[in-house]
Design a protein around this motif. Sequence first.
Motif, short mmCIF file in Angstrom:
data_model
loop_
_atom_site.label_atom_id
_atom_site.label_comp_id
_atom_site.label_asym_id
_atom_site.label_seq_id
_atom_site.Cartn_x
_atom_site.Cartn_y
_atom_site.Cartn_z
N UNK A 1 39.64 -79.25 -49.90
CA UNK A 1 40.41 -78.27 -49.12
C UNK A 1 40.10 -76.84 -49.58
N UNK A 2 39.92 -76.65 -50.90
CA UNK A 2 39.66 -75.30 -51.42
C UNK A 2 38.34 -74.78 -50.88
N UNK A 3 37.31 -75.63 -50.85
CA UNK A 3 36.00 -75.22 -50.35
C UNK A 3 36.10 -74.80 -48.88
N UNK A 4 36.80 -75.59 -48.09
CA UNK A 4 36.93 -75.29 -46.67
C UNK A 4 37.73 -74.01 -46.46
N UNK A 5 38.79 -73.82 -47.25
CA UNK A 5 39.59 -72.61 -47.14
C UNK A 5 38.76 -71.37 -47.50
N UNK B 1 37.88 -68.37 -44.87
CA UNK B 1 38.21 -66.98 -45.15
C UNK B 1 37.01 -66.07 -45.08
N UNK B 2 35.88 -66.54 -45.63
CA UNK B 2 34.67 -65.72 -45.59
C UNK B 2 34.20 -65.52 -44.17
N UNK B 3 34.16 -66.60 -43.37
CA UNK B 3 33.67 -66.50 -42.00
C UNK B 3 34.59 -65.61 -41.16
N UNK B 4 35.89 -65.71 -41.39
CA UNK B 4 36.84 -64.87 -40.66
C UNK B 4 36.61 -63.40 -40.98
N UNK B 5 36.38 -63.10 -42.25
CA UNK B 5 36.13 -61.72 -42.65
C UNK B 5 34.80 -61.22 -42.12
N UNK B 6 33.78 -62.06 -42.20
CA UNK B 6 32.44 -61.67 -41.75
C UNK B 6 32.40 -61.39 -40.25
N UNK C 1 40.30 -64.41 -36.32
CA UNK C 1 41.42 -65.05 -37.03
C UNK C 1 40.97 -66.25 -37.84
N UNK C 2 41.77 -66.63 -38.82
CA UNK C 2 41.43 -67.76 -39.69
C UNK C 2 41.29 -69.06 -38.89
N UNK D 1 30.21 -75.62 -47.37
CA UNK D 1 29.38 -75.29 -48.53
C UNK D 1 28.26 -74.32 -48.14
N UNK D 2 27.67 -74.53 -46.97
CA UNK D 2 26.58 -73.66 -46.53
C UNK D 2 27.07 -72.24 -46.27
N UNK D 3 28.26 -72.13 -45.67
CA UNK D 3 28.83 -70.80 -45.42
C UNK D 3 29.07 -70.07 -46.73
N UNK D 4 29.57 -70.78 -47.74
CA UNK D 4 29.85 -70.17 -49.03
C UNK D 4 28.58 -69.75 -49.75
N UNK D 5 27.56 -70.61 -49.71
CA UNK D 5 26.35 -70.33 -50.49
C UNK D 5 25.37 -69.41 -49.80
N UNK D 6 25.34 -69.42 -48.46
CA UNK D 6 24.36 -68.59 -47.74
C UNK D 6 24.99 -67.53 -46.85
N UNK D 7 26.29 -67.65 -46.60
CA UNK D 7 26.94 -66.71 -45.70
C UNK D 7 26.73 -67.02 -44.23
#
Length: 256
Positions: free
Chosen positions: A184-188, A192-197, A201-202, A225-231
């Motif tokens: 759940x933490x990874x998905x959250x 959050x990153x995708x919403x900001x980018x 909305x979340x 994981x891909x969103x977190x590591x590559x944006x």
Amino acid sequence: MSREEAITRTFVELADTLVDDFDVIDFLQHLTTRCREIFTLADAAVLLAYPGPDLHSPAPCDPSPALSKVLDLALREGPARDAYRAGATVAPGDLARAPADWNNFTTQARAAGYTHACAVPLRLRRQTLGSLLLLSTTPAPLPADDLLVARGFADAAAIGLLNARTLEYAESLNDQLHTALHSRIVIEQAKGFLASQRRIPLNAAFETMRHHARQHCLRLTTVAHNVITTGQLPQPPNTPPTSQRPGKPTRSTPYE
């Protein structure tokens, strides 16, 4: 689509787990989404207790901060825990008259605006995988007929999960259920990153990841994981990276 058609379709969807690309996290998210839509609930969540004897964590969903606090308390007290322990439906009615030993859960749930809470177990015979928590903000509790349908959904979900495990990849499904307790933490973070980018909305960010995962037969955690590591959202399988396409400049945005 009529309400009866939506209910029938949901039972069919919950039985459809014997596929190569079965994703337990998306499966449980779909269950809660259908419950919110069909029963007009404020929120619904699956709390898992597999493997192990106790509820450990909510399955990944799309919770608000207030709901996250409620779910954290629901692991230790309240209808979800009692439904799992008893293997039976728990529907106390108005939270204002909830049992005294639910005090912390009740206080947090009412502070978040919920008026009623009930839960049904994810159970097949003697094996219980967790429970389905249903939260509403209406003056009246969930009707008895709707509660029976919700119990049917939970039973169907349990059967679907156990059938998937029994057919060909018990070890894989066990790993997925165990991973669901901790992802759940990874998905959250990814949401959050995708919403900001993208300045969205979340909940829109979560649906973007979920749609991308389903459209390209990817696991939701893989997308996160891909969103977190590559944006970026991951490339579909067998699709050349953007950098290999002529005339398409690339830019990598690391997650911080």
